[in-house]
Design an enzyme around this catalytic site. Sequence first.
Site, PDB file in Angstrom:
ATOM      1  N   GLU A   6       6.389   3.359  12.052  1.00 23.54           N
ATOM      2  CA  GLU A   6       5.097   3.249  11.935  1.00 23.54           C
ATOM      3  C   GLU A   6       4.760   1.938  12.986  1.00 23.54           C
ATOM      4  OE1 GLU A   6       1.504   2.126   9.415  1.00 23.54           O
ATOM      5  OE2 GLU A   6       2.863   3.641   8.412  1.00 23.54           O
ATOM      6  N   GLU A  64       0.772  -1.096  -0.006  1.00 20.50           N
ATOM      7  CA  GLU A  64       0.160  -0.017   0.121  1.00 20.50           C
ATOM      8  C   GLU A  64       0.901   1.322  -0.052  1.00 20.50           C
ATOM      9  OE1 GLU A  64      -1.555   2.866   3.201  1.00 20.50           O
ATOM     10  OE2 GLU A  64      -2.059   0.730   3.675  1.00 20.50           O
ATOM     11  N   HIS A  65       1.977   1.251   0.689  1.00 23.04           N
ATOM     12  CA  HIS A  65       2.788   2.296   1.020  1.00 23.04           C
ATOM     13  C   HIS A  65       3.478   2.505  -0.568  1.00 23.04           C
ATOM     14  CE1 HIS A  65       3.400   3.829   5.373  1.00 23.04           C
ATOM     15  NE2 HIS A  65       2.517   3.051   5.188  1.00 23.04           N
TER      16      HIS A  65
END
Length: 482
Positions: free
Chosen positions: A166, A89-90
């Site tokens: 994160e 996704e990143h």
Amino acid sequence: MKHALLFCGVLACAGALAQTSGTGAIPAAAASEPVATTASGAQQFALSNGMQLVVQPDHRAPTAVQMLWVRVGSMDEVNGRTGLAHMLEHMMFKGSASLGPGEFSRRVARLGGRENAFTTRDYTGYFQQIPAGRLKDVMQLEADRFAHNQWPDEEFRKELEVVKEERRMRTDDQPRAALMEQLNAATFMASPYHHPVVGWMSDLHSMQPEDARAFYRQWYVPGNAALVVAGDVQPQQVLAWAEEIYGKLPSAALPERKPQTEPEQRGLRRVSLKAPAEQAYVALAFRIPGMQRLAQLQPEDKDALSLLVLSAVLSGYDGARLDRELTQGPQRVADSAAAHASIFGRGPATFMLTGVPASGQSPEDVEQALRASVARVAREGVSAQELARVKAQWAASTIYARDSLMGQAMDLGSNWVQGLPLDADDRLLALLQDVAPADVQAVARRYFGDDQLTVGTLLPQALPEGAKARAPAAGADDGVMR
């Protein structure tokens, strides 16, 4: 609280494209009858390559939301390669054959839009909210990266460090989130729900660029995706653009999804976590049946509905049972308490009870009080008035959510990606009206013994000298937003 285009040359000059509108001639080849419709006006179409399109017209404002949903999440990962769905996704923001790293976001901003993405256990989603007249432009941008995502290895390695940080900030340094990660791992043994969405840190350390590229090639194919558009649009015009832009992408076979059925649990499990924190925390995860159908209900489906209602009876509104029984009065046991039934999803379902001990109370006191509240329902039942209030609030929250274009697109996309009908929310509301007090009492008796229970307890340790406690993170590892 969590998913290609055809002509790369078109993208190279996207900034020079004229503004588009919801009117104009529609190519005859694009016209098609919807495969599904809803009372709200949503229409679902099948593009020529197997990708699904869902359009929800809403002409209250000249804006539109485009969401691309891909039916792949952390539950599609294997041991040693967890975190790939989220990492990819990143990387979808890091370039394509025609756009460099970060250029996608800059172009959406120049079109007057905003965008983001999220990954969950079950799916990945990408969205843009833009002026309706620029919808075709963002369709081209999204389709390009869906079909032609590419980036240098060095870009991957830099972003991987972002994802590791994160994880540190949202899980490792957040005691409640870290506890929930361990609770999930203990609750699910065979199901890939065992894995955290962000991935295990050891897997992130060993992750390679080719791992993400291979995952992308496996799952980012038209037959595994749906495009959802909501806003000031005409369905047939959106269909024509979707067929022109997305429908020409080559189809590809999906990998076989082998069943990973969770074995029956036959005894209580416990996990505990020692971490610097100001307060303890308790979470009880009960295995329950999930919702498999919204038509021709089987007994387990009716039980799942009744468990959903039970969760609302316990903590679905201010002053609900857990508030009254645990957090109020001079003998209060908890500072906060909540219940949540996760009955939808591609994996197994759970009923969660959580609580934070009040001053002078222990985690064991809160655990006993939470279970006593459910036992009281099992013993005494609930009143018709109590259920009427829960159902009225449920209906109101469902209706209010439709005020938002993003809310409408989220509902339609999440329904599709989980294999539910587009109007699942309306069907669910109708079915909930048939849940009677006896149904709620029956499930309170049936599903809350020890054999299907896993208990997680946060045992607070002294904070390092001079350190401040972090604000608690979200409880469950249900999704990660970029």
